[in-house]
Scaffold this active site. Structure first.
Site, PDB file in Angstrom:
ATOM      1  N   VAL A  22       0.802  -1.223   0.000  1.00 15.99           N
ATOM      2  CA  VAL A  22       0.000   0.000   0.000  1.00 15.99           C
ATOM      3  C   VAL A  22       0.834   1.271   0.000  1.00 15.99           C
ATOM      4  CG1 VAL A  22      -1.998  -1.079   1.077  1.00 15.99           C
ATOM      5  CG2 VAL A  22      -0.245  -0.015   2.526  1.00 15.99           C
ATOM      6  N   CYS A  47      -7.167  -1.474   5.470  1.00 18.06           N
ATOM      7  CA  CYS A  47      -6.963  -1.800   6.881  1.00 18.06           C
ATOM      8  C   CYS A  47      -5.536  -2.244   7.168  1.00 18.06           C
ATOM      9  CB  CYS A  47      -7.960  -2.862   7.350  1.00 18.06           C
ATOM     10  SG  CYS A  47      -7.894  -4.386   6.403  1.00 18.06           S
ATOM     11  N   SER A  93      -8.452   4.479  14.403  1.00 16.56           N
ATOM     12  CA  SER A  93      -8.219   3.823  15.688  1.00 16.56           C
ATOM     13  C   SER A  93      -8.722   4.739  16.791  1.00 16.56           C
ATOM     14  CB  SER A  93      -6.718   3.564  15.882  1.00 16.56           C
ATOM     15  OG  SER A  93      -6.435   3.201  17.217  1.00 16.56           O
ATOM     16  N   TYR A 106       1.897   6.929  15.995  1.00 13.15           N
ATOM     17  CA  TYR A 106       0.745   6.082  15.675  1.00 13.15           C
ATOM     18  C   TYR A 106      -0.559   6.879  15.748  1.00 13.15           C
ATOM     19  CZ  TYR A 106      -2.581   2.216  15.902  1.00 13.15           C
ATOM     20  OH  TYR A 106      -3.633   1.369  15.657  1.00 13.15           O
ATOM     21  N   LYS A 110      -3.240   7.706  12.649  1.00 14.96           N
ATOM     22  CA  LYS A 110      -4.651   7.310  12.694  1.00 14.96           C
ATOM     23  C   LYS A 110      -5.570   8.532  12.769  1.00 14.96           C
ATOM     24  CE  LYS A 110      -4.287   2.860  12.372  1.00 14.96           C
ATOM     25  NZ  LYS A 110      -4.840   2.133  11.194  1.00 14.96           N
TER      26      LYS A 110
END
Length: 200
Positions: A22, A47, A93, A106, A110
């Site tokens: 991706v 995902c 998330s 992270y 998200k």
């Protein structure tokens, strides 16, 4: 390991998968074109997620899947009188809203996916493509299988109800709901059992 997702194609809930990196826009575009040759591409679910190269995989990779899928979907014949050509589902998330200490990268990645959902839904409205997101809490994936039992119990205790980790099948069921509900658009749904993460 190359960051991969599976582009799922098919009709009547019968799917087959095309693995793709991706983070490579050209590879994603080629996979989507291949899918479109087999059957009209109606659904794309992004995902992929890793902690290494986090922003590139989580955010940039999601954007590549969204862009390539929407470009193909825009050429499909509409499914109904509203002009709908189907939907894309992105994976955010709960960390987008409640990042914990040590999760800055992270959480930012998200949070970017969360911000992308509504903007993309507005951008693609004229093409008849809906965009929604899912913000999972703690899901019982193979990555969680190796955690300490005491830590797992602590994580489960933070969930309001039911006091357990989410199952992958529950994520899949929510994907189906977002696809099947024609009037859901530009929305990110938390799948977390009422979980709210503390700072640590």
């Amino acid at each position: 390991m190359r960051p991969a997702c599976r582009i799922r194609i098919g009709r009547n809930r019968n799917f087959w998968d095309l693995p793709v990196d991706v983070t490579d826009a050209a590879a994603v575009g080629q996979a989507v074109q291949t899918a479109q040759q087999s059957a009209p591409l109606r659904v794309a679910v992004a995902c992929a997620g890793l902690f290494a190269s986090t922003v590139n995989v989580n955010l940039v990779g999601s954007f590549h899947v969204l862009a390539a899928a929407a470009e193909q979907m825009a050429h499909n014949e509409p499914l109904d009188d509203d002009g709908q050509r189907e939907a894309v589902v992105l994976t955010s998330s709960v960390a987008a809203f409640e990042g914990q200490v040590g999760q800055a990268v992270y959480s930012a990645s998200k949070g970017g996916v969360y911000s992308l959902v509504l903007t993309a839904a507005r951008d693609l409205a004229s093409k008849g493509v809906r965009v929604n997101g899912i913000a999972p809490g703690i899901v019982n994936t193979p990555m969680m299988a190796g955690i300490d039992e005491k830590f797992r119990t602590e994580l489960e205790s933070r969930v309001q109800f039911p006091k357990r980790l989410a199952q992958p099948e529950e994520f899949a069921a929510l994907v189906s709901t977002l696809i099947d509900s024609d009037y859901l658009n530009g929305e990110t749904v938390r799948l977390d059992g009422g979980l709210r993460m503390p700072p640590r």
